[in-house]
Design a protein around this motif. Structure first.
Motif, PDB file in Angstrom:
ATOM      1  N   ALA A 127       0.845  -1.209   0.000  1.00 54.10           N
ATOM      2  CA  ALA A 127       0.000   0.000   0.000  1.00 54.10           C
ATOM      3  C   ALA A 127       0.875   1.251   0.000  1.00 54.10           C
ATOM      4  O   ALA A 127       0.592   2.219  -0.718  1.00 54.10           O
ATOM      5  N   ALA A 128       1.936   1.217   0.767  1.00 57.07           N
ATOM      6  CA  ALA A 128       2.854   2.362   0.789  1.00 57.07           C
ATOM      7  C   ALA A 128       3.499   2.555  -0.582  1.00 57.07           C
ATOM      8  O   ALA A 128       3.637   3.689  -1.072  1.00 57.07           O
ATOM      9  N   ALA A 129       3.860   1.446  -1.218  1.00 57.91           N
ATOM     10  CA  ALA A 129       4.480   1.525  -2.549  1.00 57.91           C
ATOM     11  C   ALA A 129       3.506   2.054  -3.593  1.00 57.91           C
ATOM     12  O   ALA A 129       3.916   2.615  -4.610  1.00 57.91           O
ATOM     13  N   ALA A 130       2.220   1.867  -3.330  1.00 53.83           N
ATOM     14  CA  ALA A 130       1.187   2.343  -4.250  1.00 53.83           C
ATOM     15  C   ALA A 130       0.690   3.717  -3.810  1.00 53.83           C
ATOM     16  O   ALA A 130      -0.511   3.994  -3.845  1.00 53.83           O
ATOM     17  N   ALA A 131       1.604   4.551  -3.391  1.00 50.44           N
ATOM     18  CA  ALA A 131       1.285   5.935  -3.012  1.00 50.44           C
ATOM     19  C   ALA A 131       0.276   6.003  -1.867  1.00 50.44           C
ATOM     20  O   ALA A 131      -0.591   6.876  -1.834  1.00 50.44           O
ATOM     21  N   GLY A 132       0.380   5.063  -0.941  1.00 47.79           N
ATOM     22  CA  GLY A 132      -0.453   5.132   0.267  1.00 47.79           C
ATOM     23  C   GLY A 132      -1.890   4.689   0.076  1.00 47.79           C
ATOM     24  O   GLY A 132      -2.761   5.095   0.854  1.00 47.79           O
ATOM     25  N   GLN A 133      -2.155   3.854  -0.915  1.00 44.33           N
ATOM     26  CA  GLN A 133      -3.537   3.389  -1.140  1.00 44.33           C
ATOM     27  C   GLN A 133      -3.839   2.239  -0.173  1.00 44.33           C
ATOM     28  O   GLN A 133      -3.796   1.057  -0.522  1.00 44.33           O
TER      29      GLN A 133
END
Ligand SMILES: Cc1cc2nc3c(=O)[nH]c(=O)nc-3n(C[C@H](O)[C@H](O)[C@H](O)COP(=O)(O)O)c2cc1C
Length: 171
Positions: free
Chosen positions: A60-66
């Motif tokens: 989720a962090a790698a996906a811009a916090g999604q």
């Protein structure tokens, strides 16, 4: 449910029930991905099945916090393997075909999920280095698409589409 019904029923799901995904359903989704078309049938991608919460949070962090993606009981990561395509197709394989292979597999997985009563959402691995670290990707693979998979906890309104007349040119 036939294919057209699944296509029309699919929506991006961004909230999931904690209910686990049955192993046979997960296998059916992965098998559908495995049946997708690929350039020269090279299947230049790898699929990671993530259930561990810390890894999901890191994705989720790698996906811009999604963060919503970490609410899914299972998160699939489609990683491209450029060298598999490059061996036959050179730069075009390395840059394009491996990604197209992975995307075709993602589409199949999403439609199979609908048939099985499951939801998905195509999530971009915005920071592919972080995503790779989250799941310990080996050298030579790059995270491309993150696909949370689980029973939907929402029923979003249908999204709009461009008119076919705008999208299609009949020559
Ligand atoms: C290449 C690609 C990247 C996408 N990235 C994201 C994303 O990072 N996060 C997200 O919530 N949805 C993402 N989506 C889903 C789209 O937002 C969604 O498909 C679109 O709004 C249409 O809605 P629908 O899927 O419900 O029909 C992505 C879809 C594609 C094909």
């Amino acid at each position: 449910m036939n294919v057209l019904e699944a296509i029309n029923a699919r929506q991006s799901i961004r909230a999931y029930q904690p209910r686990p995904v049955e192993p046979e359903k997960l296998e059916a989704v992965l098998s559908a991905a495995n049946r997708a078309a690929s350039a020269a049938n090279l299947q230049a991608y790898h699929i990671y099945v993530v259930r561990d919460d810390a890894r999901k949070q890191a994705l989720a962090a790698a996906a811009a916090g999604q963060k919503f993606l970490a609410t899914a009981p299972v998160v699939l990561v489609f990683a491209v393997e450029p060298a598999r395509s490059a061996a036959k197709y050179g730069a075009r394989g390395e840059q394009i075909y491996c990604m197209q292979d992975a995307c075709a597999a993602v589409g199949n997985a999403m439609l199979a999920a609908v048939e099985l009563g499951l939801g998905t959402c195509w999530v971009d691995a915005v920071n592919e280095n972080l995503a790779g670290q989250a799941i310990g990707l080996p050298a030579g693979q790059r995270a491309a698409v993150i696909l949370p998979l689980g029973y939907p906890a929402e029923q979003p309104p249908p999204t709009s589409r461009r008119a076919l007349s705008d999208l299609v040119t009949d020559l």
